[in-house]
Write an enzyme that holds these catalytic residues in place. Structure first.
Site, mmCIF file in Angstrom:
data_model
loop_
_atom_site.group_PDB
_atom_site.id
_atom_site.type_symbol
_atom_site.label_atom_id
_atom_site.label_comp_id
_atom_site.label_asym_id
_atom_site.label_seq_id
_atom_site.Cartn_x
_atom_site.Cartn_y
_atom_site.Cartn_z
ATOM 1 C CE LYS A 11 0.455 1.824 4.406
ATOM 2 N NZ LYS A 11 1.844 2.139 4.439
ATOM 3 C CG ASP A 136 -0.167 0.217 8.192
ATOM 4 O OD1 ASP A 136 -0.970 1.134 8.437
ATOM 5 O OD2 ASP A 136 1.031 0.400 7.922
HETATM 6 P P1 ATP Z 1 4.425 -0.210 7.700
HETATM 7 O O1 ATP Z 1 4.235 0.638 6.488
HETATM 8 O O2 ATP Z 1 3.211 -1.048 8.083
HETATM 9 O O3 ATP Z 1 5.044 0.491 8.859
HETATM 10 P P2 ATP Z 1 6.840 -1.219 6.546
HETATM 11 O O4 ATP Z 1 6.588 -1.417 5.090
HETATM 12 O O5 ATP Z 1 7.566 0.045 6.923
HETATM 13 O O6 ATP Z 1 5.458 -1.339 7.308
HETATM 14 P P3 ATP Z 1 7.530 -3.952 6.891
HETATM 15 O O7 ATP Z 1 8.076 -4.363 5.572
HETATM 16 O O8 ATP Z 1 6.155 -4.377 7.230
HETATM 17 O O9 ATP Z 1 7.668 -2.380 7.100
HETATM 18 O O10 ATP Z 1 8.572 -4.475 7.985
HETATM 19 C C1 ATP Z 1 8.703 -3.885 9.244
HETATM 20 C C2 ATP Z 1 9.542 -4.794 10.136
HETATM 21 O O11 ATP Z 1 8.825 -6.007 10.382
HETATM 22 C C3 ATP Z 1 10.866 -5.185 9.522
HETATM 23 O O12 ATP Z 1 11.874 -4.762 10.394
HETATM 24 C C4 ATP Z 1 10.843 -6.698 9.399
HETATM 25 O O13 ATP Z 1 12.030 -7.296 9.849
HETATM 26 C C5 ATP Z 1 9.682 -7.157 10.284
HETATM 27 N N1 ATP Z 1 8.868 -8.232 9.684
HETATM 28 C C6 ATP Z 1 8.271 -9.211 10.359
HETATM 29 N N2 ATP Z 1 7.577 -10.020 9.553
HETATM 30 C C7 ATP Z 1 7.703 -9.543 8.299
HETATM 31 C C8 ATP Z 1 7.223 -9.958 7.040
HETATM 32 N N3 ATP Z 1 6.455 -11.034 6.884
HETATM 33 N N4 ATP Z 1 7.562 -9.219 5.964
HETATM 34 C C9 ATP Z 1 8.328 -8.095 6.125
HETATM 35 N N5 ATP Z 1 8.833 -7.678 7.295
HETATM 36 C C10 ATP Z 1 8.534 -8.387 8.394
#
Ligand code: ATP
Length: 300
Positions: A11, A136
């Site tokens: 997203k 989210d």
């Molecule tokens: P948001 O926008 O919801 O804050 P994001 O895109 O910034 O999310 P994610 O890719 O969801 O961040 O990852 C955030 C943290 O979660 C990372 O540090 C990662 O190590 C951990 N994590 C745990 N499970 C997962 C997963 N299935 N996929 C990606 N990251 C994960």
């Protein structure tokens, strides 16, 4: 039952206003979120017992810290389920990229195991569980375009016929969401009260109006601490994006173009002009119905 394969979508936030810090460790926000067609592929294989996760991205934990693992564990604990699952995540969505990749994986795990383990949970129950897994996650379960309030989990579905194309640029670094929220300048935010969550803008077709409403309260603090984010923004502006914004807590930034072909042409122009480690993705908005179709989500 055979293995189940589902797509988990990224997203972007078209608007992200941080209103105030709450007594719990969260912030109240107002946001407009849009699902885009950048996906991870998740395969769920039924096994006799236990939960195990594998992932193609080496920086993603595969133990109980993994969000897909957490979703499976929550279902097992809450419903006394003894069945097991092996989850494989083929990761394309940049990790800690501000694109809710992990939250999407958690949402699709709820969908998949609801079917695989024959739990027969309805939509309201799944939405309640998703809010326990992260702010989210409810949106990722829902998909399409929505306005979010509270921590972002109180959703209002928006009807959008948008045809825009987006060029995402991920400047190969990770930004912690907690850090970005801690460092947001909330005093400045509150002065910007003219930026209201005007949902009519996003449901309409006035491209320029949408561009003028792009807004993210976390952007200035992240750009100041991570110069490559500002550099990515400038690259997108130079290659002709009508509007440029950081998504969520960053570091991914996106340029908005009238359609996908324009976004693709801009991508071609940027090749060789950005750091080799940075990743680019041309994406289109995905509707709620399309997410439902591709994730096996049934309205009932
Ligand atoms: P948001 O926008 O919801 O804050 P994001 O895109 O910034 O999310 P994610 O890719 O969801 O961040 O990852 C955030 C943290 O979660 C990372 O540090 C990662 O190590 C951990 N994590 C745990 N499970 C997962 C997963 N299935 N996929 C990606 N990251 C994960």
């Amino acid at each position: 039952m055979p293995a189940l394969t589902l797509f988990s979508f990224a997203k972007i936030n078209l608007v992200l206003r941080v209103l105030r810090k709450r007594p719990d460790r969260y912030h109240d926000i107002e946001t407009i979120m849009q699902t885009v067609d950048l996906t991870d592929t998740l395969t769920f294989s039924p096994v006799r017992s236990g939960i195990s996760v594998t992932c193609t991205a080496p920086d993603v934990p595969v133990d109980e810290r993994n969000l897909a693992y957490k979703a499976a564990q929550l279902l097992r604990e809450r419903y006394g389920c003894r069945k097991g699952v092996r989850i494989h995540i083929d990761k394309r969505i940049p990790v800690a990229g501000g694109l809710a990749g992990g939250s999407g994986n958690a949402a699709m795990t709820l969908h998949a195991l609801n079917r695989l383990w024959k739990l027969d949970l309805n939509r309201e129950t799944l939405l309640g569980l998703s809010a326990e897994l992260g702010s989210d996650v409810p949106f990722c379960l829902f998909g399409g375009m929505a306005a979010g309030e509270g921590r972002g989990e109180r959703l209002t579905r928006l009807n959008s016929k948008s045809k825009e194309g987006f060029l995402l640029v991920n400047p190969a670094c990770a930004v912690s969401s907690a850090w970005a929220y801690r460092n947001a300048n909330l005093e400045l935010t509150n002065v910007m009260s003219c930026i209201n969550l005007d949902v009519s803008v996003w449901q309409g077709s006035d491209f320029q109006r949408k561009i003028s409403h792009l807004y993210n309260d976390l952007e200035s603090a992240v750009c100041a601490a991570y110069p490559m984010v500002e550099q990515a923004r400038l690259s997108l502006k130079k290659c002709g994006a009508a509007g440029v914004l950081m998504s969520g807590s960053g570091p991914t930034v996106f340029g908005v173009f009238p359609d996908r072909a324009d976004a693709e042409a801009a991508r071609q122009r940027l090749i060789g002009h950005i750091e080799p480690a940075w990743r680019m993705f041309v994406v289109s908005p995905v509707s709620h119905e399309e997410v439902a179709r591709r994730s096996g989500w049934m309205e009932r």
